[in-house]
Scaffold this motif. Sequence first.
Motif, PDB file in Angstrom:
ATOM      1  N   ALA A 453      -0.937   7.992  -5.821  1.00 41.34           N
ATOM      2  CA  ALA A 453      -1.935   7.405  -4.921  1.00 41.34           C
ATOM      3  C   ALA A 453      -2.710   6.293  -5.628  1.00 41.34           C
ATOM      4  O   ALA A 453      -2.979   5.232  -5.042  1.00 41.34           O
ATOM      5  CB  ALA A 453      -2.889   8.486  -4.423  1.00 41.34           C
ATOM      6  N   ILE A 454      -3.072   6.532  -6.876  1.00 44.50           N
ATOM      7  CA  ILE A 454      -3.802   5.506  -7.629  1.00 44.50           C
ATOM      8  C   ILE A 454      -2.939   4.264  -7.812  1.00 44.50           C
ATOM      9  O   ILE A 454      -3.403   3.128  -7.657  1.00 44.50           O
ATOM     10  CB  ILE A 454      -4.258   6.073  -8.979  1.00 44.50           C
ATOM     11  CG1 ILE A 454      -5.286   7.189  -8.762  1.00 44.50           C
ATOM     12  CG2 ILE A 454      -4.824   4.969  -9.855  1.00 44.50           C
ATOM     13  CD1 ILE A 454      -5.695   7.872 -10.042  1.00 44.50           C
ATOM     14  N   TYR A 455      -1.660   4.495  -8.126  1.00 47.94           N
ATOM     15  CA  TYR A 455      -0.765   3.352  -8.340  1.00 47.94           C
ATOM     16  C   TYR A 455      -0.580   2.553  -7.043  1.00 47.94           C
ATOM     17  O   TYR A 455      -0.648   1.303  -7.052  1.00 47.94           O
ATOM     18  CB  TYR A 455       0.583   3.847  -8.846  1.00 47.94           C
ATOM     19  CG  TYR A 455       1.638   2.777  -8.885  1.00 47.94           C
ATOM     20  CD1 TYR A 455       1.577   1.756  -9.830  1.00 47.94           C
ATOM     21  CD2 TYR A 455       2.689   2.777  -7.970  1.00 47.94           C
ATOM     22  CE1 TYR A 455       2.537   0.759  -9.855  1.00 47.94           C
ATOM     23  CE2 TYR A 455       3.655   1.792  -7.991  1.00 47.94           C
ATOM     24  CZ  TYR A 455       3.573   0.781  -8.937  1.00 47.94           C
ATOM     25  OH  TYR A 455       4.517  -0.209  -8.961  1.00 47.94           O
ATOM     26  N   GLU A 456      -0.372   3.231  -5.933  1.00 50.70           N
ATOM     27  CA  GLU A 456      -0.186   2.524  -4.656  1.00 50.70           C
ATOM     28  C   GLU A 456      -1.450   1.780  -4.244  1.00 50.70           C
ATOM     29  O   GLU A 456      -1.386   0.658  -3.725  1.00 50.70           O
ATOM     30  CB  GLU A 456       0.228   3.529  -3.579  1.00 50.70           C
ATOM     31  CG  GLU A 456       1.612   4.123  -3.805  1.00 50.70           C
ATOM     32  CD  GLU A 456       1.933   5.220  -2.801  1.00 50.70           C
ATOM     33  OE1 GLU A 456       1.031   5.512  -1.968  1.00 50.70           O
ATOM     34  OE2 GLU A 456       3.041   5.774  -2.837  1.00 50.70           O
ATOM     35  N   THR A 457      -2.599   2.405  -4.482  1.00 50.90           N
ATOM     36  CA  THR A 457      -3.853   1.731  -4.134  1.00 50.90           C
ATOM     37  C   THR A 457      -4.049   0.469  -4.956  1.00 50.90           C
ATOM     38  O   THR A 457      -4.416  -0.599  -4.423  1.00 50.90           O
ATOM     39  CB  THR A 457      -5.033   2.688  -4.338  1.00 50.90           C
ATOM     40  OG1 THR A 457      -4.841   3.862  -3.538  1.00 50.90           O
ATOM     41  CG2 THR A 457      -6.343   2.023  -3.960  1.00 50.90           C
ATOM     42  N   HIS A 458      -3.807   0.568  -6.255  1.00 51.24           N
ATOM     43  CA  HIS A 458      -3.962  -0.602  -7.119  1.00 51.24           C
ATOM     44  C   HIS A 458      -2.951  -1.685  -6.777  1.00 51.24           C
ATOM     45  O   HIS A 458      -3.280  -2.875  -6.815  1.00 51.24           O
ATOM     46  CB  HIS A 458      -3.817  -0.193  -8.590  1.00 51.24           C
ATOM     47  CG  HIS A 458      -5.048   0.435  -9.165  1.00 51.24           C
ATOM     48  ND1 HIS A 458      -5.520   1.653  -8.736  1.00 51.24           N
ATOM     49  CD2 HIS A 458      -5.906   0.002 -10.129  1.00 51.24           C
ATOM     50  CE1 HIS A 458      -6.618   1.948  -9.424  1.00 51.24           C
ATOM     51  NE2 HIS A 458      -6.870   0.965 -10.268  1.00 51.24           N
ATOM     52  N   LEU A 459      -1.711  -1.274  -6.452  1.00 51.74           N
ATOM     53  CA  LEU A 459      -0.692  -2.266  -6.129  1.00 51.74           C
ATOM     54  C   LEU A 459      -1.042  -3.034  -4.858  1.00 51.74           C
ATOM     55  O   LEU A 459      -0.986  -4.271  -4.816  1.00 51.74           O
ATOM     56  CB  LEU A 459       0.666  -1.573  -5.979  1.00 51.74           C
ATOM     57  CG  LEU A 459       1.848  -2.467  -5.623  1.00 51.74           C
ATOM     58  CD1 LEU A 459       2.071  -3.510  -6.707  1.00 51.74           C
ATOM     59  CD2 LEU A 459       3.108  -1.629  -5.398  1.00 51.74           C
ATOM     60  N   ALA A 460      -1.429  -2.291  -3.798  1.00 49.82           N
ATOM     61  CA  ALA A 460      -1.788  -2.958  -2.545  1.00 49.82           C
ATOM     62  C   ALA A 460      -3.049  -3.809  -2.707  1.00 49.82           C
ATOM     63  O   ALA A 460      -3.141  -4.927  -2.160  1.00 49.82           O
ATOM     64  CB  ALA A 460      -1.993  -1.910  -1.443  1.00 49.82           C
ATOM     65  N   ARG A 461      -3.984  -3.286  -3.475  1.00 56.34           N
ATOM     66  CA  ARG A 461      -5.233  -4.023  -3.654  1.00 56.34           C
ATOM     67  C   ARG A 461      -5.013  -5.303  -4.467  1.00 56.34           C
ATOM     68  O   ARG A 461      -5.605  -6.352  -4.159  1.00 56.34           O
ATOM     69  CB  ARG A 461      -6.239  -3.127  -4.372  1.00 56.34           C
ATOM     70  CG  ARG A 461      -7.653  -3.644  -4.339  1.00 56.34           C
ATOM     71  CD  ARG A 461      -8.155  -3.746  -2.946  1.00 56.34           C
ATOM     72  NE  ARG A 461      -9.566  -4.092  -2.891  1.00 56.34           N
ATOM     73  CZ  ARG A 461     -10.168  -4.579  -1.847  1.00 56.34           C
ATOM     74  NH1 ARG A 461      -9.483  -4.821  -0.737  1.00 56.34           N
ATOM     75  NH2 ARG A 461     -11.454  -4.854  -1.860  1.00 56.34           N
ATOM     76  N   ALA A 462      -4.154  -5.229  -5.464  1.00 52.23           N
ATOM     77  CA  ALA A 462      -3.887  -6.415  -6.271  1.00 52.23           C
ATOM     78  C   ALA A 462      -3.214  -7.507  -5.433  1.00 52.23           C
ATOM     79  O   ALA A 462      -3.569  -8.689  -5.534  1.00 52.23           O
ATOM     80  CB  ALA A 462      -3.007  -6.055  -7.465  1.00 52.23           C
ATOM     81  N   GLN A 463      -2.256  -7.118  -4.613  1.00 57.45           N
ATOM     82  CA  GLN A 463      -1.604  -8.112  -3.758  1.00 57.45           C
ATOM     83  C   GLN A 463      -2.565  -8.700  -2.731  1.00 57.45           C
ATOM     84  O   GLN A 463      -2.554  -9.900  -2.446  1.00 57.45           O
ATOM     85  CB  GLN A 463      -0.402  -7.468  -3.062  1.00 57.45           C
ATOM     86  CG  GLN A 463       0.711  -7.038  -4.020  1.00 57.45           C
ATOM     87  CD  GLN A 463       1.841  -6.333  -3.318  1.00 57.45           C
ATOM     88  OE1 GLN A 463       1.760  -6.046  -2.120  1.00 57.45           O
ATOM     89  NE2 GLN A 463       2.917  -6.041  -4.054  1.00 57.45           N
TER      90      GLN A 463
END
Length: 530
Positions: A453-463
Motif C-alpha cells: 500500500a505504501i509503495y502504490e501510494t508513493h508511486l501514484a503520488r509521485a506521478q
Amino acid sequence: MYRRSEPLEQGLRLETRYPRRAAGGSLLDLVPAMDEETARPPQEKEIPEQKQPDVIQAAPVVQPGPAIVGTYFPQLHNLGSVGIDDVILWLRDGTRWIVLALIACLAAAFVYAVTATPRYTVYSDLVVDPSNLNVVSDDVFTSNPQRDAQLLEVESKLRILTSRNVLKRVIDKLDLTNDREFVKPSPLASLISLFSSGDSKADKELAVIRALSERVEARREERSFVVVLEVWSETPEKAVTLSDAIVDAFEAELFQSAAESAGRVAQNLNARLDELRRNVTGAERKVEDFRRENGLLSANGELVSNQLSSELNTQVLEAQQRFIQAETRYKQMSAAIAQGQTTSASVFESADMTNLRQQYNALQQQIGAMQLTYGERHPRLAAARSERATLEAAINQEARRIAERAKADSDRERAALNALRAKADAEQSNVFTDNEAQVHLRDLERDARTKAAIYETHLARAQQITERQQIDTTNIRVISRALPPNARSWPPPTSILLIAGAAFGLAAGIGIALALGLWRYVRDPRPVAG
C-alpha cells in the motif's frame, strides 16, 4: 447701621475718571475705570461711627520675577485691552510683510510647479483567490476554509506582489538598470567607483530595486479578496508598462514557487520508490513460501478454515437472535393469558383473533349503550353479556392456540441453534490446530499489504505531482487593467499650487504683521490719557 445716601453716590459717580489712550482706542476703553475707593471690596471700605480694631499689617513681599518681566514688558498685563482697532493698525503697519510673504510663496509655488518631477499613477485591480484551481482531486497544497486563514493567505500573496523577486523579474524584463528614470547619473559616480570595493552592477541593481519599490504600492480592499496595485512613473506609458509587467511577474512568481515546491516533493518520492519496491517483493515472497511450507489454503486472501468458521459463527448469531425473538414472543403470550389480557394484548396476531376482537369490541359498545338506555336489569343487556362471555372464551381459546404455536417455533429455533453451535465448535477445533501457523501467516500478510500500500501510494503520488508541476493552478484574475491617466497625480495643477501658495503667504504675512505689532505694543506702549 451706616448707609450711604443717594446724592453722595451720585456725586461719586460724577467724579469717576475714564482713562483713555492718547491715540487709537479699543472696545475695552468703554468700560469705566474704578478708583481706589470704588475698586476696594465692600468689606474693606471705612464705615463711620464704628471703631476699627487695631491690625498689625505685614510689610509687602517683593517678588523679583514679575518685576523683571514688568521692566521688559511694561504692558504685558494690559493684553486684555487689545481691541479690533489695534489689530487693524498692526495689519496696516505690516502691509509690506504681508506683500513680501505673498510674493515669496507665490514664487516658490510657481518654481516648484515648473521644476518638480511629474508623477503619473495607474491602478490595476486583481482578485487573489486564496483557493487554487481544483485541477487534481488531491493537490499538494491544501486550502483552509476558515475566513481568517483565507485572509492571511491573501495577505501573504499581497506581500509577494511587492517582493524583491517580483521586482527583480520586472527589472530584468524591462532592463530598468539602464533606464535614466531609475538610475540617476551622479557627478561623483566615477570618483565613488574608485574608492568602492563592491560590485557596481549589484549596487546599481539594488538601487533600481529600491527606486522601483518606492513607486509600487499594493493594498487589499476591505471585506474582499480584491487587491489594488498602485504604480507611478514620470510618464503615463511607462506607468502602464510597469503595472502590467508587475502583474505578469507576480503570476509567474506564484507559478514558479508552486512548481518548485511540487518538484521537491516529487524528487523525494522518486528517491524512495526503488527501496519500497524491493521491500514489497521480499514481503510477498515470504508469504508465499510460508503458505506452501505449511499447506495453508486461502481464498480471496483468507484461509478456508477461517472463512468456514466465520460463516458458522455468523449463522450461530442469526439463529440465536431468532431463538430469542421466538422465546420472548412466547413469554409475552403466556403472561397475557395468565393475566387475562388476551382481548387487548397485541402479541396475538391471526385472522381469527382479529375477527373475534372486532366482534368483541362491537358487542362491548352495544352493552355500554344498553346500560345507558335500559338499565342494568334489562333482558337484552343480560343476553349481550352472555354473548360477550362466549366471545371472551373464544378469544382465550384462540390465544392459547397461538401461544402453543409460538412455543413450537421457540423449540424449533432452540434445536437449530444447538445444532449450529455444535458444528461451529467442531470447526473451531480444526482452526485451533493450526493457530500458530495462521497467526504467523497473518503477520506476514499484514506486513506485505502495508508495504504494498505504501509503495502504490508513493508511486501514484509521485506521478501525479510530476504532472502537477506543468499545471498552473494559481487563481489570480486581473479584473481591471491599468490605463494611462489623463493628468498627473503629483504635483497638483499650477493653478492649485498658486492658490495654495497665495493662501499660505497671506496667512504667513498676517501672522508676521500681528506678531510684530504685538511685540511693539508690549515693549513700547502708548501713554494713556488722564
